[in-house]
Design a protein around this motif. Structure first.
Motif, mmCIF file in Angstrom:
data_model
loop_
_atom_site.group_PDB
_atom_site.id
_atom_site.type_symbol
_atom_site.label_atom_id
_atom_site.label_comp_id
_atom_site.label_asym_id
_atom_site.label_seq_id
_atom_site.Cartn_x
_atom_site.Cartn_y
_atom_site.Cartn_z
ATOM 1 N N THR A 209 0.839 -1.204 0.000
ATOM 2 C CA THR A 209 0.000 0.000 0.000
ATOM 3 C C THR A 209 0.869 1.248 0.000
ATOM 4 O O THR A 209 1.744 1.409 0.851
ATOM 5 N N ALA A 210 0.609 2.121 -0.973
ATOM 6 C CA ALA A 210 1.350 3.391 -1.053
ATOM 7 C C ALA A 210 0.466 4.547 -0.587
ATOM 8 O O ALA A 210 0.883 5.715 -0.642
ATOM 9 N N SER A 211 -0.738 4.182 -0.104
ATOM 10 C CA SER A 211 -1.729 5.226 0.225
ATOM 11 C C SER A 211 -1.285 6.144 1.360
ATOM 12 O O SER A 211 -0.668 5.686 2.328
ATOM 13 N N ASP A 212 -1.666 7.417 1.209
ATOM 14 C CA ASP A 212 -1.495 8.347 2.324
ATOM 15 C C ASP A 212 -2.451 7.940 3.440
ATOM 16 O O ASP A 212 -3.463 7.271 3.199
ATOM 17 N N ILE A 213 -2.125 8.356 4.654
ATOM 18 C CA ILE A 213 -2.930 7.986 5.819
ATOM 19 C C ILE A 213 -3.433 9.262 6.486
ATOM 20 O O ILE A 213 -2.697 10.262 6.546
ATOM 21 N N THR A 214 -4.666 9.221 6.993
ATOM 22 C CA THR A 214 -5.177 10.359 7.766
ATOM 23 C C THR A 214 -5.544 9.893 9.169
ATOM 24 O O THR A 214 -6.266 8.893 9.334
ATOM 25 N N LEU A 215 -4.997 10.591 10.144
ATOM 26 C CA LEU A 215 -5.320 10.334 11.556
ATOM 27 C C LEU A 215 -6.340 11.390 11.982
ATOM 28 O O LEU A 215 -6.039 12.591 11.965
ATOM 29 N N ILE A 216 -7.548 10.948 12.308
ATOM 30 C CA ILE A 216 -8.632 11.861 12.678
ATOM 31 C C ILE A 216 -8.743 11.879 14.199
ATOM 32 O O ILE A 216 -8.988 10.820 14.815
ATOM 33 N N ASP A 217 -8.490 13.046 14.790
ATOM 34 C CA ASP A 217 -8.511 13.151 16.256
ATOM 35 C C ASP A 217 -9.714 14.015 16.650
ATOM 36 O O ASP A 217 -9.677 15.248 16.546
ATOM 37 N N ARG A 218 -10.785 13.338 17.081
ATOM 38 C CA ARG A 218 -12.027 14.067 17.386
ATOM 39 C C ARG A 218 -11.853 14.935 18.638
ATOM 40 O O ARG A 218 -12.412 16.011 18.749
#
Ligand code: TA6
Length: 317
Positions: free
Chosen positions: A236-245
């Protein structure tokens, strides 16, 4: 050492040198965009906080241990030239026991080596750029059981602006192919691990370390962590998003030349057991690691180079 480094590489008030404790020189950066700290031991970014953020972007353990031979717990440790145990062998306490009685450190020897400063620069628009170099052949010779010896040139370019960009460049200086595994083992600060989500891994296969490496496919669009998690997502070369509510922010991790992504949180029991983590540390951190490990290991041909890149940016929502 600090005086010499300061004379050679300080950049007025934007960049200076200090020691986090004797024998652990640190570069401290404070420019128009952000504050940051980089340990020469390990070539490790320890801190990064854009001025518009109330909380650091990177997590650094309150109980980090600064001792030569041990990796600093937090920031962005460099895992190189192997990941986990040497040759993927089983890990003992802090590494892999060799026939000659030596122990090869977990995650390679880059993160427990003192790196050299090559350059510091203030670029256009007040971006601060630092280049570090690791004397890897000299270090590798300390470990006689390593075969092949890693005759490499290893450089780290770190750019501090509103974003943090890290580029790890490996150049094979030998006459044979070199098997290289690498990871930017990034620890992110979160409000509460039970109140975050991670997107970018849907439908990706992962090896679950907690299930003896069993390969599964993630179904969720957003991954929520509810227990100890130790996964290597593959191909996987996908970018990652960390969602901090809790902090009403997203952290985007853009990858370059990375085909694995590692997700890790030790959870409560391990956190209480680890000497360099407080009992509650597991609540405020998560590791999201751009990497090339296991099936995504790199076979680096002679006189060629590989560049592992990570760019981190933060946005409010
Ligand atoms: O990246 C996840 C991992 O491989 C986990 O299995 C755990 O061992 C973690 O790295 C921390 O390793 P360290 O050697 O830094 O304690």
């Amino acid at each position: 050492m600090i005086k010499k480094l300061s004379q050679q590489f300080s950049l007025d008030e934007n960049l200076n040198f200090t020691e986090i404790c004797p024998g652990f020189p640190i570069i401290r950066i404070n420019n128009k965009w952000a504050s940051a700290a980089i340990s020469l031991y390990g070539g490790q970014v320890l801190e990064f906080q854009p001025h518009d953020q109330i909380e650091p972007v990177l997590w650094l353990s309150d109980k980090a241990i600064y001792k030569h031979g041990k990796a600093i717990r937090g920031g962005v440790p460099i895992c190189w030239p192997w990941f986990g145990g040497y040759n993927d062998s089983a890990l003992q306490a802090d590494g892999t026991l060799q026939a000659d009685g030596s122990i090869l450190p977990a995650h390679g020897f880059a993160r427990t080596t003192l790196w050299d400063v090559v350059s510091t620069e203030s670029l256009a628009n007040d971006v601060t750029q630092i280049v570090l170099h690791m004397p890897c052949q000299e270090i590798c010779q300390q470990y006689q059981t390593i075969e092949p010896q890693f005759e490499c040139d290893l450089k780290l370019k770190i750019s501090i602006s509103k974003e943090l960009k890290i580029e790890l460049t490996t150049t094979n200086r030998s006459k044979h192919e070199l098997p290289i595994s690498n990871a930017l083992h990034s620890y992110f600060k979160v409000s509460d691990i039970r109140n975050i989500a991670i997107s970018g891994l849907e439908q990706v296969n992962y090896s679950d370390k907690l299930r003896n490496g069993k390969v599964l496919q993630q179904q969720e669009v957003e991954l929520s962590l509810t227990q100890e998690t130790d996964r290597v997502y593959m191909d996987t070369a996908s970018d990652i998003t960390l969602i901090d509510r809790g902090l009403s922010r997203t952290i985007t991790i853009k990858k370059g030349n990375s085909f694995s992504t590692v997700i890790w949180n030790p959870w409560q029991e391990n956190s209480q057991r680890m000497s360099d983590m407080t009992d509650e540390a597991w609540l405020s951190m998560v590791c999201i690691e751009p990497a090339n490990v296991h099936n995504n290991q790199i076979i680096l041909k002679p006189d060629t180079c590989h560049q592992l890149i990570m760019s981190i940016s933060v946005n409010a929502f």
